[in-house]
Design a protein around this motif. Sequence first.
Motif, PDB file in Angstrom:
ATOM      1  N   ARG A  18       0.837  -1.204   0.000  1.00  0.00           N
ATOM      2  CA  ARG A  18       0.000   0.000   0.000  1.00  0.00           C
ATOM      3  C   ARG A  18       0.875   1.258   0.000  1.00  0.00           C
ATOM      4  N   ASN A  19       1.901   1.241   0.832  1.00  0.00           N
ATOM      5  CA  ASN A  19       2.776   2.403   0.917  1.00  0.00           C
ATOM      6  C   ASN A  19       3.580   2.600  -0.371  1.00  0.00           C
ATOM      7  N   HIS A  20       4.028   1.486  -0.972  1.00  0.00           N
ATOM      8  CA  HIS A  20       4.827   1.612  -2.191  1.00  0.00           C
ATOM      9  C   HIS A  20       3.970   2.149  -3.345  1.00  0.00           C
ATOM     10  N   SER A  21       2.791   1.609  -3.497  1.00  0.00           N
ATOM     11  CA  SER A  21       1.919   2.093  -4.576  1.00  0.00           C
ATOM     12  C   SER A  21       1.563   3.562  -4.375  1.00  0.00           C
ATOM     13  N   ALA A  22       1.337   3.945  -3.094  1.00  0.00           N
ATOM     14  CA  ALA A  22       1.031   5.347  -2.805  1.00  0.00           C
ATOM     15  C   ALA A  22       2.212   6.254  -3.146  1.00  0.00           C
ATOM     16  N   THR A  23       3.439   5.737  -3.026  1.00  0.00           N
ATOM     17  CA  THR A  23       4.627   6.534  -3.356  1.00  0.00           C
ATOM     18  C   THR A  23       4.624   6.919  -4.832  1.00  0.00           C
ATOM     19  N   HIS A  24       4.227   6.000  -5.696  1.00  0.00           N
ATOM     20  CA  HIS A  24       4.162   6.311  -7.130  1.00  0.00           C
ATOM     21  C   HIS A  24       3.135   7.415  -7.389  1.00  0.00           C
ATOM     22  N   LEU A  25       1.977   7.303  -6.747  1.00  0.00           N
ATOM     23  CA  LEU A  25       0.944   8.324  -6.924  1.00  0.00           C
ATOM     24  C   LEU A  25       1.399   9.656  -6.344  1.00  0.00           C
ATOM     25  N   LEU A  26       2.128   9.602  -5.232  1.00  0.00           N
ATOM     26  CA  LEU A  26       2.658  10.813  -4.606  1.00  0.00           C
ATOM     27  C   LEU A  26       3.631  11.533  -5.543  1.00  0.00           C
ATOM     28  N   HIS A  27       4.528  10.760  -6.149  1.00  0.00           N
ATOM     29  CA  HIS A  27       5.518  11.343  -7.072  1.00  0.00           C
ATOM     30  C   HIS A  27       4.810  12.086  -8.207  1.00  0.00           C
ATOM     31  N   LYS A  28       3.830  11.445  -8.765  1.00  0.00           N
ATOM     32  CA  LYS A  28       3.064  12.057  -9.877  1.00  0.00           C
ATOM     33  C   LYS A  28       2.351  13.328  -9.395  1.00  0.00           C
TER      34      LYS A  28
END
Length: 875
Positions: free
Chosen positions: A563-573
């Motif tokens: 969950r945290n890793h996938s959220a990191t990608h969305l955060l970067h964008k």
Amino acid sequence: MKSSEIRDKFLKFFESKGHAIVPSSPVVPGDDPTLLFTNAGMNQFKDVFLGFDKRPYTRATTAQKCIRAGGKHNDLENVGYTARHHTFFEMLGNFSFGDYFKHDAIQYAWELLTEVFKLPKDKLWVTVYAEDDEAYDIWHKTVGVPAERIVRIGDNKGARYASDNFWMMGDTGPCGPCTEIFYDHGPEIAGGPPGSPDEDGDRYIEIWNNVFMQFNRDEAGVMHKLPKPSVDTGMGLERITAVLQHVHSNYEIDTFVNLLAAAKKAVDAAGAGDCDQASPSLKVIADHIRACTFTVVDGVIPSNAGRGYVLRRIARRAIRHGYKLGARKPFFHALVPALVAEMGDAYPELRQNEKRATEVLKQEEDAFFRTIANGMEILEKALATGTKQIDGDTAFKLHDTYGFPVDLTADVCRERGVTVDEARFNVLLDEQRQRAREAGKFKMAQGLEYSGSPTTFHGYEKLIHETAQVTAIYVDGTQVTEAKSGDDAVIVLDHTPFYAESGGQVGDTGELRNAVARFLVEDTIKIQADVFGHHGSIAEGVIKVGDTIVARVDAEKRAKTMRNHSATHLLHKALREVLGAHVQQKGSLVNAERTRFDFAHNGPMTLEQIRKVEAIVNAEILANEATQAKVMPIEDAQKTGAMMLFGEKYGDEVRVLSIGSSRELCGGTHVQRTGDIGLFKVVSESGVAAGVRRIEAITGDNALAYLQSLESTVNQMAGTLKATPSELPSRIGSVLDQVKSLEKELAAAKGKLASAQGDELFAKAVDVNGIKVLAATLNGADVPALRETMDKLKDKLKTAAIVLATVNDGKVSLIAGVTSDAITKVKAGELVNFVAQQVGGKGGGRPDMAQAGGTDPAGLPKALDGVTDWVRQRA
């Protein structure tokens, strides 16, 4: 009666009632991972109550040694400052395992207290659980206790099974309603009966707790009825001894009188000279020698983890209190013989291990005394500044360099009314642990020679692989053919579902096992680019090269990490959308607790920008789009527009991850749909280097827990201010306005007081060769009031040299003033420094006005008396 006689009479009484006298179990619980230390008499009978164990007796009585200094039951901070808190105590108990129940238990307790110990019946009060009518009727109708001395205690704040009269050993295990017996010391002692608003006073003291075991509480909080209702009672030996010896403090009973005398003798001999007999520090030492000695005797040695850490904490707390009294060399270990003399007859293991306990404690004491002086000097300097909170960096330095546990630093600070920034301390501690983990992994992985087949990773599709084969084992960096129980090892498999740390995502944890062995995986790392090393320890059995095992990933940790890793990608964008295309990833750490994302940006984000980023990410989550991962040639990946990290090395084929509107190259594990992330919340934004910012964020249940915690805080504040949460801003503003108004009124009052005192002092100025000299203390003034009074006095006295002082919270504030026509002979900076040096400080300033401070108010009168002569020598 001496405490030893009271212990003996208790055991003999219940032996006469058919109870087997069972020896105390060790303070270290055997085969019970739910307990740090034995904290109650029933611990050794837990499986009997649960029906898992049968004994040759159905009635038992014990004098159990207990420790409460860690975990849920922790009295450490109160020891030395209250009359009845201890780290170590003895619990007298009688137990029934499906034999007698409430009626006999109550009758036995009453008979022992009133007929054997001869306590007056009218001095005894009892409490029962609010819903326990049976116990109430036995006390009232059978025993004859008047209704006005029986108190029903209800549920605590409405939480069922959470009242003082519903006893639980811990979060799980046997439990049930109880009835407590209190002794009334009489109206000359402050305090009210149990259940009253004044129940915390010392008049009514609980001496016995009779627990009626009816349930077993499981991990979900569900109560299951026990196969046979049982009885578990506990009466603190120290408490009943205090009652029978007619004293109000446990530290006044015979055992502690002797231990306190031994502690004073040892501390005095170690440099204190003649320390105060009534000092709370001596109580701390006398209490802690019992906890430390029994813990060592039962097999624990000081260390930095688990029970060893608690032992170290207690020992160093005692040593620090001795140091506070003046001890400058080891003394604590010298108390072991005195303890053996007091309790060795009841606990023969003390005599058998006296030498070993003394040596272990002396070794710990020697180590701490080598650093305590430097540590205390640093702490004292920090406290001398007058701060109300020790910063986390200082607390961490004390912990890391000088071996001061943070609770020891907090203990010192508590005595001065100062707090510790434990939040910052914990951040630094986490960073140190991460560095240690990284260093440990590097050392563990470097130099491991492996020439076998690469590891095939199956973790994208599944979390369990049933037929993994061990291809290599390393113990202490050396390749071996097998590892046995207790070994720390690195195991390489031909196939694994475990993700090896890379790309900022931490390695998986879990277990490897077969029919004869179990290996706990604490981390997964890459020994080579395509060879995964499972690092951990053998919990049981033996694992050999060639063995077939089941590899099972910790599913809950993996899910949180994904969950945290996938959220990191969305955060970067989202960051690129809100802040601009210049935002580039500069590092990340993704684990089960949070995501930490470092990125290029030239300044702090505003609150509005953070909120926009959160909104964008959570909108992607709500869209619940499927995640897609495709492996393709790097040229094709470039054509898709996938984000690539500058400076990162990629192979000929790469894995392109599309999650929401984000597209990046990534080999990590991710959620199947964006909605699986649940919720995204930024918890901090800070700078880590020039042009580099850091965001920490949480997801899913971690985010929910964080928001619930904030809500709880807001509701608590609202309750304190008697407002609704929505009214808080205006109510806080109103309170702050009121505070500012009161501060102005206080400052004005202090100014008037100082002015009045200044008018009185005017006539006390002494003429020294044409210069009016005045040195005085202004009571109740602050520094602004000193300045204001100084200006008025200089105007009135014309040619003058003046020193004004005030004392607040044990700190001296000084101000010196010299009129312009006198500064050729007297300088204000030199004058104020002359006084400051005599009160433990220093200062300086302009020739006409200077300030200083000091920490020794006792030296102030003499220092001020010397001002006239000092001026005379210069004028």
